[in-house]
Each structure stands twice: as structure tokens, then as C-alpha cells.
Scaffold this motif. Structure first.
Motif, short mmCIF file in Angstrom:
data_model
loop_
_atom_site.label_atom_id
_atom_site.label_comp_id
_atom_site.label_asym_id
_atom_site.label_seq_id
_atom_site.Cartn_x
_atom_site.Cartn_y
_atom_site.Cartn_z
N LEU A 166 45.69 -162.09 36.43
CA LEU A 166 45.50 -163.09 35.38
C LEU A 166 45.60 -162.44 34.01
CD1 LEU A 166 44.80 -166.02 34.70
CD2 LEU A 166 42.38 -165.39 34.79
N LEU A 167 45.03 -161.25 33.88
CA LEU A 167 45.10 -160.50 32.62
C LEU A 167 46.54 -160.19 32.26
CD1 LEU A 167 43.37 -159.00 30.44
CD2 LEU A 167 43.60 -156.96 31.88
N ASP A 168 47.30 -159.79 33.27
CA ASP A 168 48.72 -159.50 33.06
C ASP A 168 49.48 -160.75 32.63
OD1 ASP A 168 51.13 -158.21 33.01
OD2 ASP A 168 50.95 -157.32 34.98
N LEU A 169 49.17 -161.86 33.27
CA LEU A 169 49.84 -163.12 32.95
C LEU A 169 49.52 -163.57 31.52
CD1 LEU A 169 49.41 -165.20 36.23
CD2 LEU A 169 51.58 -164.70 35.10
N VAL A 170 48.25 -163.46 31.14
CA VAL A 170 47.82 -163.94 29.82
C VAL A 170 48.38 -163.06 28.71
CG1 VAL A 170 45.82 -164.26 28.32
CG2 VAL A 170 45.74 -165.05 30.69
N ILE A 171 48.34 -161.75 28.90
CA ILE A 171 48.74 -160.83 27.82
C ILE A 171 50.26 -160.64 27.76
CG2 ILE A 171 48.59 -158.46 26.98
CD1 ILE A 171 45.75 -158.36 27.99
N VAL A 172 50.87 -160.36 28.90
CA VAL A 172 52.29 -160.02 28.91
C VAL A 172 53.18 -161.25 28.95
CG1 VAL A 172 54.11 -158.73 30.09
CG2 VAL A 172 51.78 -157.81 30.02
N ASP A 173 52.85 -162.19 29.83
CA ASP A 173 53.74 -163.34 30.04
C ASP A 173 53.40 -164.54 29.18
OD1 ASP A 173 55.61 -162.33 31.76
OD2 ASP A 173 54.46 -162.79 33.56
N ARG A 174 52.39 -164.41 28.32
CA ARG A 174 52.05 -165.53 27.45
C ARG A 174 53.23 -165.88 26.55
NH1 ARG A 174 47.26 -164.49 23.34
NH2 ARG A 174 48.77 -162.88 22.77
N LYS A 175 53.91 -164.85 26.09
CA LYS A 175 55.10 -165.04 25.27
C LYS A 175 56.23 -164.19 25.86
CE LYS A 175 56.89 -164.71 20.56
NZ LYS A 175 56.60 -164.28 19.16
N PRO A 176 57.22 -164.82 26.53
CA PRO A 176 58.29 -164.04 27.14
C PRO A 176 58.98 -163.12 26.14
CG PRO A 176 58.40 -166.34 27.82
CD PRO A 176 57.38 -166.27 26.73
N HIS A 177 59.13 -161.85 26.51
CA HIS A 177 59.77 -160.88 25.64
C HIS A 177 60.30 -159.73 26.47
CE1 HIS A 177 55.72 -159.30 26.27
NE2 HIS A 177 56.19 -158.10 25.95
N GLU A 178 61.12 -158.91 25.85
CA GLU A 178 61.65 -157.72 26.52
C GLU A 178 60.58 -156.63 26.47
OE1 GLU A 178 65.51 -154.70 26.30
OE2 GLU A 178 65.40 -156.52 25.05
N VAL A 179 60.19 -156.16 27.65
CA VAL A 179 59.12 -155.16 27.74
C VAL A 179 59.65 -153.81 27.25
CG1 VAL A 179 57.50 -153.96 29.26
CG2 VAL A 179 58.06 -156.36 29.67
N THR A 180 58.96 -153.21 26.27
CA THR A 180 59.39 -151.93 25.72
C THR A 180 58.85 -150.78 26.59
OG1 THR A 180 57.43 -151.70 24.32
CG2 THR A 180 59.32 -152.90 23.40
N THR A 181 59.43 -149.61 26.40
CA THR A 181 59.01 -148.43 27.16
C THR A 181 57.55 -148.09 26.85
OG1 THR A 181 61.26 -147.56 27.12
CG2 THR A 181 59.49 -146.00 27.62
N GLY A 182 57.17 -148.17 25.56
CA GLY A 182 55.79 -147.87 25.19
C GLY A 182 54.80 -148.82 25.82
N GLU A 183 55.13 -150.12 25.81
CA GLU A 183 54.26 -151.12 26.42
C GLU A 183 54.13 -150.88 27.92
OE1 GLU A 183 54.02 -156.00 26.94
OE2 GLU A 183 55.73 -155.07 25.90
N ALA A 184 55.27 -150.59 28.57
CA ALA A 184 55.25 -150.34 30.02
C ALA A 184 54.42 -149.10 30.35
CB ALA A 184 56.69 -150.16 30.53
N ALA A 185 54.53 -148.05 29.51
CA ALA A 185 53.77 -146.82 29.75
C ALA A 185 52.27 -147.08 29.71
CB ALA A 185 54.15 -145.75 28.71
N LYS A 186 51.83 -147.91 28.75
CA LYS A 186 50.40 -148.23 28.64
C LYS A 186 49.91 -148.98 29.89
CE LYS A 186 50.47 -148.49 23.58
NZ LYS A 186 50.37 -149.37 22.39
#
Length: 328
Positions: free
Chosen positions: A20-40
Motif C-alpha cells: 500500500l505504501l508503494d502504491l500511495v507513494i510511487v504509483d500515486r502519480k505515474p512517472h518514469e522511475v529514476t535510478t536514484g529513486e529505485a536505489a532508495k
């Protein structure tokens, strides 16, 4: 390991909360996931997996904690090899980059539910029939042999039976309609390529479970640890997809290393079954520490050797390019 019902419920609730946390934070606004974001996110999920293992160690037993960590490392390693197939599927379906995370999230969530059923069946069989270990062990040995034999074959995505069935019985649009899985055209309901690619990812990961579930049962027969190791490995897989990117292609010896690991676990399963029938001496045993050590060493050697070869190949390619430029 005796696991009370409330621990199962708390674990499932915690996993659901993470999703749910992943859905709310990452998928709330569709975007291209950056390398820095993915690393975190990868760091976050690995930390969650480690904390869970430490919890097993503190509130359970070190013996079971080692089983969990060994199983988690094995499942995560097998998942890395599967990332290449995911990349091929994404490319084949031309999934827009801003929607790739959602595809992986839903596809892997479906796979997690289906793996849960696989684990329940496998645990029931193992508890009732010792000879199942021979089947699992033999299957892993055959899988390892097949991986070595076909390691140089070109990987090309071919739609499996589930995807072909979807296309046969349901109309599918040619183009994507945002993140929608279905859409209406002239009053008729159509599936979109988004729905089909989610089915492709989910069914592909289900096929991967045919290898990974017997493998982890060779490390631990506790259903709770088997499920937890699979869940944490799958949940971190989405972000790892965006973090590694083209690096997966550089891990040229990964399949060979995984073949060695699967063969090792296959032998361990066969020896375990022989022990149950008192057909081998007591000293012939592969304990949990030995399993963890072998898996970590094989993965380390495989990774370093792969990166060294990729670096060498890149240097040779650069030299060839410079030579051709000088000739011109």
C-alpha cells in the motif's frame, strides 16, 4: 518452527502495508522511475528483509534465521536472472516507461498470490511424502543442466499459453489507453495491451516459481519461512528492475552461477531424502551454514567474474573501434 496464527496475520498485514505504501507513494502519480529513486526503494526493501530475519533470530532461533536468510538470498538471486525476461516482455509490448512500475507491481502481486498456493501444496506434499524430495531434487538437477546447456541461446520472448488464450477469447486494442486495463469503443468493452502485459509478467513469474519453490524447500521446509523469503524477494524485484537496467546484460555468468546453486540444492534435497530412509551415513550432511556459505561464494565469484569479463569486452570493443577509425 511453530508460528502462531497472529504472527502469520501480522506478517501478511505488514506485507500488505508495504504494498500500500508503494502504491500511495510511487504509483500515486505515474512517472518514469529514476535510478536514484529505485536505489532508495531497493535499500528500503532489503532493510525490511534483514529486519524480518533478525526478528526470526531474536524471537525464534538462529537455526531458522539462517534458513530464512539463505532462502531469501537464493530467491533474490533467481529473481535477478528473471529480470532479463521482464525487460524483454516490456520491450516486446512497448510499455510506456511511466507505466512500467504499475505493470510490475500488479504482475508480481498476482504471482505472489499464486506462489502462496504453490507453497501450501508443496508443504503439504513434503509433510506427507518423503519421496517428494527426490522429485524436487531431480527436477533442480535437470534445471541446472538445462541452464548450462542453453546458456548461449538467444533469449526471445514468445507469448505463453495464458497470454495466447487471453488474445483468443477477448478483443484487445492496438494502442495503450493510459494506465487503463480495459476501455469502451463504440459501446464494446475491449482489453488494452496494459492488461495483456500484466498477464504476461504474472504468468512468466509463475513459471519461474517452478524452479524457485523447489529450490527454497531444499533450504527450509518451514512454510512460514518459505513464504516470507519469497515475498520479500518479489517485493524488492520491481525496484531492482529499474536500478539494474542494462547491468543485467553484463552479468554474463549469472545463469552459470545459478545453475551451480540449483544443482547444489538438488544434491542437498536428495541427501536429505536418503537420510530419511537411513540410506546414507550421519556424517554425510549439508548443514545450513554450509548452504549459506556455498551460495554466497558462488554468487560473489559469478558477479566479479561477469563484471570483469564485461569490462574486458568493452575495452576490446573500444580498441577495435579506435583501430577502424585510424584506418579510415
Amino acid at each position: 518452527m511453530h508460528v502462531p496464527l497472529w504472527v502469520w496475520l501480522a506478517t501478511l498485514g505488514g506485507l500488505a502495508l508495504l504494498l500500500l505504501l508503494d502504491l500511495v507513494i510511487v504509483d500515486r502519480k505515474p512517472h518514469e522511475v529514476t535510478t536514484g529513486e529505485a536505489a532508495k526503494w531497493v535499500t528500503f526493501y532489503i532493510a525490511c528483509a534483514i529486519l524480518f530475519g533478525l526478528g526470526v533470530w531474536l524471537f525464534g532461533d538462529a537455526h531458522f534465521a539462517i534458513q530464512y536468510f539463505t532462502g531469501y538470498i537464493t530467491e533474490y538471486s533467481l529473481s535477478v536472472d528473471n529480470l532479463f525476461i521482464f525487460m524483454v516482455i516490456m520491450s516486446s509490448f512497448a510499455v510506456p516507461s511511466i507505466h512500467q512500475h504499475k505493470v510490475l507491481l500488479i504482475g508480481i502481486l498476482l504471482a505472489l498470490l499464486m506462489r502462496g498456493a504453490f507453497i501450501a501444496v508443496g508443504a503439504a506434499l513434503i509433510a506427507k511424502f518423503v519421496w517428494v524430495f527426490f522429485i524436487f531434487g531431480g527436477f533442480l538437477l535437470w534445471t541446472a543442466f538445462s541452464m548450462i546447456r542453453h546458456k548461449d541461446d538467444d533469449e526471445e520472448y514468445k507469448e505463453n499459453a495464458v497470454v495466447r488464450w487471453v488474445r483468443k477469447f477477448f478483443p484487445v486494442t492496438e494502442d495503450y489507453h493510459g494506465a487503463k486495463s480495459t476501455t469502451k469503443i463504440d459501446g464494446k468493452r475491449y482489453l488494452t495491451p496494459m492488461f495483456v502485459v500484466i498477464v504476461a509478467i504474472g504468468s512468466a513469474d509463475l513459471l519461474f516459481a517452478v524452479d524457485s519453490i523447489p529450490a527454497i524447500f531444499g533450504i527450509t521446509q518451514d512454510p512460514f519461512l518459505v513464504f516470507a523469503a519469497n515475498a520479500f524477494a518479489l517485493m524488492g524485484l520491481r525496484q531492482l528492475y529499474f536500478l539494474l537496467g542494462g547491468l543485467v546484460d553484463k552479468l554474463v555468468y549469472l545463469s552459470l552461477g545459478l545453475a551451480v546453486i540449483l544443482a547444489f540444492i538438488g544434491v542437498k534435497l536428495v541427501i536429505h531424502a536418503l537420510h530419511e530412509y537411513h540410506a546414507v551415513p550421519e556424517w554425510l550432511d549439508i548443514n545450513n551454514w554450509m548452504s549459506l556459505g556455498v551460495i554466497v561464494v558462488v554468487l560473489a565469484v559469478t558477479t566479479f567474474a561477469s563484471l570483469a569479463k564485461s569490462k574486458k569486452d568493452a575495452a576490446v570493443e573500444d580498441n577495435d573501434t579506435d583501430s577502424e577509425a585510424n584506418k579510415a
